[in-house]
Design a protein around this motif. Structure first.
Motif, PDB file in Angstrom:
ATOM      1  N   GLN A   8       0.842  -1.191   0.000  1.00  0.00           N
ATOM      2  CA  GLN A   8       0.000   0.000   0.000  1.00  0.00           C
ATOM      3  C   GLN A   8       0.879   1.244   0.000  1.00  0.00           C
ATOM      4  O   GLN A   8       1.981   1.246   0.546  1.00  0.00           O
ATOM      5  N   HIS A  20      -4.545   7.541   8.617  1.00  0.00           N
ATOM      6  CA  HIS A  20      -4.657   6.567   7.532  1.00  0.00           C
ATOM      7  C   HIS A  20      -3.416   5.672   7.476  1.00  0.00           C
ATOM      8  O   HIS A  20      -3.535   4.464   7.250  1.00  0.00           O
ATOM      9  N   GLN A  23      -3.636   3.159  10.386  1.00  0.00           N
ATOM     10  CA  GLN A  23      -4.618   2.113  10.110  1.00  0.00           C
ATOM     11  C   GLN A  23      -4.094   1.106   9.087  1.00  0.00           C
ATOM     12  O   GLN A  23      -4.240  -0.110   9.259  1.00  0.00           O
ATOM     13  N   ALA A  24      -3.475   1.590   8.036  1.00  0.00           N
ATOM     14  CA  ALA A  24      -2.953   0.708   6.986  1.00  0.00           C
ATOM     15  C   ALA A  24      -1.851  -0.196   7.531  1.00  0.00           C
ATOM     16  O   ALA A  24      -1.815  -1.393   7.246  1.00  0.00           O
ATOM     17  N   ARG A  26      -1.389  -1.117  10.689  1.00  0.00           N
ATOM     18  CA  ARG A  26      -1.983  -2.100  11.598  1.00  0.00           C
ATOM     19  C   ARG A  26      -2.640  -3.240  10.814  1.00  0.00           C
ATOM     20  O   ARG A  26      -2.473  -4.404  11.152  1.00  0.00           O
ATOM     21  N   GLU A  27      -3.392  -2.909   9.773  1.00  0.00           N
ATOM     22  CA  GLU A  27      -4.060  -3.946   8.976  1.00  0.00           C
ATOM     23  C   GLU A  27      -3.057  -4.941   8.390  1.00  0.00           C
ATOM     24  O   GLU A  27      -3.276  -6.150   8.433  1.00  0.00           O
ATOM     25  N   VAL A  28      -1.972  -4.437   7.832  1.00  0.00           N
ATOM     26  CA  VAL A  28      -0.972  -5.332   7.240  1.00  0.00           C
ATOM     27  C   VAL A  28      -0.294  -6.159   8.334  1.00  0.00           C
ATOM     28  O   VAL A  28      -0.086  -7.358   8.172  1.00  0.00           O
ATOM     29  N   VAL A  30      -1.477  -7.124  11.214  1.00  0.00           N
ATOM     30  CA  VAL A  30      -2.413  -8.156  11.667  1.00  0.00           C
ATOM     31  C   VAL A  30      -2.478  -9.280  10.637  1.00  0.00           C
ATOM     32  O   VAL A  30      -2.456 -10.461  10.979  1.00  0.00           O
ATOM     33  N   SER A  31      -2.526  -8.918   9.365  1.00  0.00           N
ATOM     34  CA  SER A  31      -2.701  -9.913   8.305  1.00  0.00           C
ATOM     35  C   SER A  31      -1.531 -10.892   8.203  1.00  0.00           C
ATOM     36  O   SER A  31      -1.715 -12.012   7.732  1.00  0.00           O
ATOM     37  N   GLN A  39       2.590  -5.093  16.884  1.00  0.00           N
ATOM     38  CA  GLN A  39       1.716  -4.151  16.180  1.00  0.00           C
ATOM     39  C   GLN A  39       1.844  -2.751  16.786  1.00  0.00           C
ATOM     40  O   GLN A  39       1.900  -1.751  16.064  1.00  0.00           O
TER      41      GLN A  39
END
Length: 142
Positions: A8, A20, A23-24, A26-28, A30-31, A39
């Motif tokens: 991203q 933003h 958030q991006a 953290r999402e990666v 976690v994934s 994290q």
């Protein structure tokens, strides 16, 4: 051979863009299975570096990359770049407590401490690029 995938890119121009980026990241994280503690380190470093990009670099971008090595390890890399004035004295800027903008002075030095890898490239008048890498820990075998 190492492969790098840009997951991203986030433009950093406004205060909300820092959110933003957080958030991006953290999402990666976690994934790919980073623990809550990992994290938190990632998001903290991302927040500090995004703020520096916006405030000192007058805006720029963050890239979130996944780097997979032949040995099976994965590194989540965050690359922040701007075309701002650059950093005149890198050693001073990396000193805990130093701030050219009245903050706590923990942005660059804090991100360096939190990350497994840290790289800073800057030149006066040419902007700054900061890259931090966080290696994914393999879960313990039972």
């Amino acid at each position: 051979m190492t492969s790098i995938l840009t997951v991203q890119q986030v433009r950093i121009n406004e205060e909300i863009d820092i959110v933003h980026v957080r958030q991006a990241v953290r999402e990666v994280a976690v994934s790919i299975g980073f623990s809550l503690v990992e994290q938190t380190k990632l998001v903290t470093a991302a927040s500090e570096l995004a703020r520096n990009t916006r405030v000192h670099g007058h805006g720029g971008e963050a890239r979130i990359e996944l780097e997979k090595a032949d040995d099976g390890t994965t590194t989540l890399r965050l690359v922040f770049s701007d075309k701002g004035p650059g950093i005149a004295d890198v050693d001073l800027a990396l000193t805990d407590g130093y701030s050219s903008a009245g903050g706590l002075g923990l942005g660059l030095s804090g991100a360096r401490r939190l990350a497994d890898e840290f790289d800073l490239r800057t030149a006066p008048g040419e902007g700054t690029t900061v890259s931090v890498g966080f290696r994914a820990r393999k879960p313990a075998r039972r």
